[in-house]
Design a protein around this motif. Sequence first.
Motif, PDB file in Angstrom:
ATOM      1  N   GLU A  52     -40.115-103.114  -0.953  1.00 24.18           N
ATOM      2  CA  GLU A  52     -40.306-102.887  -2.386  1.00 24.18           C
ATOM      3  C   GLU A  52     -41.152-104.002  -3.007  1.00 24.18           C
ATOM      4  OE1 GLU A  52     -39.251-100.252  -4.024  1.00 24.18           O
ATOM      5  OE2 GLU A  52     -39.896-101.015  -5.967  1.00 24.18           O
ATOM      6  N   ARG A  53     -42.140-103.631  -3.836  1.00 26.92           N
ATOM      7  CA  ARG A  53     -43.035-104.653  -4.380  1.00 26.92           C
ATOM      8  C   ARG A  53     -42.452-105.342  -5.606  1.00 26.92           C
ATOM      9  NH1 ARG A  53     -47.311-105.222  -7.439  1.00 26.92           N
ATOM     10  NH2 ARG A  53     -47.100-103.174  -8.327  1.00 26.92           N
ATOM     11  N   MET A  54     -41.842-104.550  -6.495  1.00 27.15           N
ATOM     12  CA  MET A  54     -41.295-105.156  -7.711  1.00 27.15           C
ATOM     13  C   MET A  54     -39.897-105.724  -7.436  1.00 27.15           C
ATOM     14  SD  MET A  54     -43.736-104.638  -9.761  1.00 27.15           S
ATOM     15  CE  MET A  54     -42.976-105.157 -11.292  1.00 27.15           C
ATOM     16  N   ILE A  60     -59.565-108.839 -11.437  1.00 28.29           N
ATOM     17  CA  ILE A  60     -58.239-109.077 -12.012  1.00 28.29           C
ATOM     18  C   ILE A  60     -57.145-108.382 -11.223  1.00 28.29           C
ATOM     19  CG2 ILE A  60     -59.089-109.494 -14.339  1.00 28.29           C
ATOM     20  CD1 ILE A  60     -57.943-106.578 -14.905  1.00 28.29           C
ATOM     21  N   LYS A  61     -57.504-107.741 -10.116  1.00 31.73           N
ATOM     22  CA  LYS A  61     -56.490-107.193  -9.218  1.00 31.73           C
ATOM     23  C   LYS A  61     -56.292-108.119  -8.022  1.00 31.73           C
ATOM     24  CE  LYS A  61     -55.585-102.877 -10.871  1.00 31.73           C
ATOM     25  NZ  LYS A  61     -56.039-103.034 -12.246  1.00 31.73           N
ATOM     26  N   GLY A  62     -57.045-109.216  -8.005  1.00 34.29           N
ATOM     27  CA  GLY A  62     -56.890-110.178  -6.910  1.00 34.29           C
ATOM     28  C   GLY A  62     -55.747-111.120  -7.210  1.00 34.29           C
ATOM     29  N   ALA A  63     -55.907-112.397  -6.836  1.00 33.17           N
ATOM     30  CA  ALA A  63     -54.862-113.385  -7.122  1.00 33.17           C
ATOM     31  C   ALA A  63     -54.993-113.832  -8.574  1.00 33.17           C
ATOM     32  CB  ALA A  63     -55.016-114.577  -6.188  1.00 33.17           C
ATOM     33  N   VAL A  64     -53.966-113.561  -9.369  1.00 33.26           N
ATOM     34  CA  VAL A  64     -54.001-113.916 -10.781  1.00 33.26           C
ATOM     35  C   VAL A  64     -52.861-114.891 -11.076  1.00 33.26           C
ATOM     36  CG1 VAL A  64     -53.819-113.044 -13.133  1.00 33.26           C
ATOM     37  CG2 VAL A  64     -55.009-111.708 -11.402  1.00 33.26           C
ATOM     38  N   GLU A  74     -47.132-105.973 -12.630  1.00 30.04           N
ATOM     39  CA  GLU A  74     -47.190-104.524 -12.728  1.00 30.04           C
ATOM     40  C   GLU A  74     -48.584-103.947 -12.505  1.00 30.04           C
ATOM     41  OE1 GLU A  74     -45.214-103.269 -16.303  1.00 30.04           O
ATOM     42  OE2 GLU A  74     -43.286-103.875 -15.440  1.00 30.04           O
ATOM     43  N   THR A  75     -49.627-104.761 -12.720  1.00 33.94           N
ATOM     44  CA  THR A  75     -50.972-104.243 -12.483  1.00 33.94           C
ATOM     45  C   THR A  75     -51.263-104.106 -10.998  1.00 33.94           C
ATOM     46  OG1 THR A  75     -51.942-106.449 -12.441  1.00 33.94           O
ATOM     47  CG2 THR A  75     -51.947-105.302 -14.562  1.00 33.94           C
ATOM     48  N   GLY A  76     -50.383-104.668 -10.161  1.00 38.97           N
ATOM     49  CA  GLY A  76     -50.616-104.581  -8.726  1.00 38.97           C
ATOM     50  C   GLY A  76     -51.412-105.750  -8.187  1.00 38.97           C
ATOM     51  N   ALA A  77     -51.754-106.704  -9.072  1.00 36.68           N
ATOM     52  CA  ALA A  77     -52.471-107.883  -8.604  1.00 36.68           C
ATOM     53  C   ALA A  77     -51.512-108.808  -7.867  1.00 36.68           C
ATOM     54  CB  ALA A  77     -53.092-108.606  -9.794  1.00 36.68           C
ATOM     55  N   SER A  78     -52.074-109.766  -7.110  1.00 38.40           N
ATOM     56  CA  SER A  78     -51.224-110.760  -6.462  1.00 38.40           C
ATOM     57  C   SER A  78     -50.907-111.840  -7.472  1.00 38.40           C
ATOM     58  CB  SER A  78     -51.937-111.399  -5.273  1.00 38.40           C
ATOM     59  OG  SER A  78     -52.352-110.410  -4.398  1.00 38.40           O
ATOM     60  N   LEU A  79     -49.682-111.844  -7.935  1.00 41.42           N
ATOM     61  CA  LEU A  79     -49.281-112.822  -8.937  1.00 41.42           C
ATOM     62  C   LEU A  79     -49.064-114.183  -8.275  1.00 41.42           C
ATOM     63  CD1 LEU A  79     -48.164-113.592 -11.742  1.00 41.42           C
ATOM     64  CD2 LEU A  79     -45.974-112.714 -10.988  1.00 41.42           C
ATOM     65  N   VAL A  80     -49.691-115.222  -8.843  1.00 43.64           N
ATOM     66  CA  VAL A  80     -49.443-116.586  -8.385  1.00 43.64           C
ATOM     67  C   VAL A  80     -48.764-117.316  -9.530  1.00 43.64           C
ATOM     68  CG1 VAL A  80     -50.447-118.600  -7.278  1.00 43.64           C
ATOM     69  CG2 VAL A  80     -51.642-116.431  -7.183  1.00 43.64           C
TER      70      VAL A  80
END
Lengths: 275, 292, 241
Positions: A20-22, C121-125, C139-145
């Motif tokens: 799961e991602r979220m 903005i879908k990369g590492a943000v 939630e946008t599906g980007a890699s959150l850092v």
Amino acid sequence: MNECLVTIQEYALRSLGIGERMLPRGDFTLCQQITLIGSGLLWNLYFAAFALLIGFFLANALALAKTSRNPWLRKPAEWFIFVFRGSPLFIQFFIAYEALVQLPRTGIPLLGLTLPTDWMTKAWAGALLVLVLNTAAYSAEIFYGALRNLPKGELEAADAYGLSGWTRYRRIMWPTAMRLAWPAYTNEAIFLFHATTLVFFSGFPALRQQGDALYYASYFADKTFNPFVAYPIVAGFFILLTLLLITLFGVVNRRLNRHLPGATSKVRYRPNLLR
Amino acid sequence: MFASCADPKTLEGLAWLLCYLSSGKHLLFYLSFGTVILLLLITAPIALLFGFGGALAVRSRITPLRWFGKIYTSMVRGIPDIIFFLFVPIALDQGFEWLRAKVYCDPSVPIRQGNEFVVCPAAKLPLSTAPEWVHQGYGIFLAVVAFAIVFGAFAANVLNGAMNAVPRAQLETAEAYGMSPRQVNRRILIPQMWTYALPGLTNLWMILVKATPLLFILGVEDIVYWARELGGSKTNAYAYPHPDWRLYYFLAILVFYLLMTWGSERIFDRIRARLSHGQATAAGEAMRKAAT
Amino acid sequence: MKKILLAVAALALTAGMGMAETVRIGTEGAYPPYNFVNDKGQLDGFEIELGNELCKRAALECTWVKNDWDSIIPNLVSSNYDAIMAGMNISDERKKAIAFSEEYTPPPLSAYAALTPDADIKGAVAAQTSTIQAGYVAETGASLVEFPTGEETIAAVRNGEAEAVFADRDFLAPYVQESNGQLVWVKGQEKVVVGEGIAIGLRKSDTELKAKFDKAIESMKADGSLNKLITKWYGPEALVF
């Protein structure tokens, strides 16, 4: 119970980006907390295992360099050990991160090839590097002490059998040194394993919400406003794994001492505080 | 601090740097080095006291006390110290306030309301009307207690080991002179154990010194806090804008810690020499030989 | 992470108001120009000035408490302070835990900033931990850092750790303007509405304090002093009521 199995399926490998991602948002169940924290623990295990493995070899080299009569070998080893043993791991993490991000992002040109550098600032590499160097310094000091405390008789016996140089080191000095150093080294291994929790505070950012055990524990503690569940879960995991670590090192210890009378009986682990 | 620093945006070069390094925020940074040393000096004896209690509990003849001592001394072997630091201060704070609420508050109002932990104003610790230094002091007090609990458990291990290491013959001699168990403890065991405890305690001090940056995690404004705060890049909203300088601040802290550990080692070498005097150990024997 | 505290300003109250209730306000102190520690080592910023004015109008005696961002809500609910003014947006998730006063800024704009205007903005943000922006990025599906402070998210973009940073526009704006072109807004992403407006965070049980702050905020909205304060700290382009 079934619900919990689903949770385990979704989150057991969350820290590696599988499943799961979220992260869960509300109504946190105990099952979710245990599963996710356990998932984060994979990173702690990764850090501990690889740091100990690589650090062990590095430490042996350093210990040997420190016993060397050649100042070009001895002095750097002494300084390395002094700097890493004399300063807090926490600070070493910060400095390493700040220093590693200064590397050129496009890579370092070397002999026509370009060495990529961007992976160095990721926790899996950068934090591991710090842990390797740190444990190498502490272990080297332990091994150095063991090499200095080798019984004189064994060295004389080796000389009498005509062993010298590398053979003498490999056949006589190293096995005995390991035997002498092992209790202290066990202790160092436990310290290092516990020190992997510091990675969370180390400045190396968590990527895609894939963090270590403490990352998820603090996520839950902050969301539920209740530190009295998440942190004890981490503590419980660590107690179990520390016991496992002590058992594993005990097996090695028995093997190292197998030629001595009385060694086959269970070795009682005596905690000492040599770090 | 200096009159010439009134308008830092007009300054350049060395003058700018001088003003920058003497800004109010930097003075707080320099002061925090003192805070760290002070906290070390406060924590060490308290931890030693906890350790003493722990060691005596482990050796106690009263079973529940002995069990308590065993759990206390072995918990630090299984649980990373940082978990305690995240946990103990909050637990202590809420525990104190809960106890005070039992005394001062209307019992019909629940303390836990949903996710909130609310006690009546009279039970707050410290009272919200208390001056700021009381709040600050209370936070530091909780941090010190958390440190003392963890390092007390370490110290208990060391002291217990040292008490076991005192040669049995010395205690038997004391018994032969007709001393009671308490007298043996006080007059022989405890004075004699120090030489055996010193290597362990030295180590413990070093670990304690190197654990002080964790005060930052406990929220104490220590050197790490100020280094991060000062080192981060600054916009023109600040009087002294500059790029990211955290690396330099952390290097300064590194040097501070290296000096601390190096200096401690020198001091402990001296104490070790003093304590070995006349002891039935290899070091004591070497000193006897050197004297004759 | 406990109440740790730098008292920075005790409000100067007139002698007759000695009976005023003491309110402790928690803030991060690392989010310029909302709230930050200035070079004198004192708390400063839009929210500090606003908070002091609100307390004066509500006849409260206020002290400021500095607290790390990631534990700012837990420490409110465990009563280490009574209110939060730390650039905190109203959001549904937070509303489950705490109550909010009336908002004291219009719904603020968030923005992506990066080294190039066409950054992915879908990369590492990069985003600050536990902000609504971090939730948005996840939630946008980007890699959150994630980073614990806002300043570190910007450093991460500068050194290439992340491709873009997502944060309050008013927080990013000075960094972008003063970077001499190093940092730029990401094209088409310079004005993203995420929050519902910044407000004072309060314990749900503390309805009395909420009423007092609401009244004070309303009075500042009515006489225009709030708009004046916003323009003072965020420039003439800032959104006002």
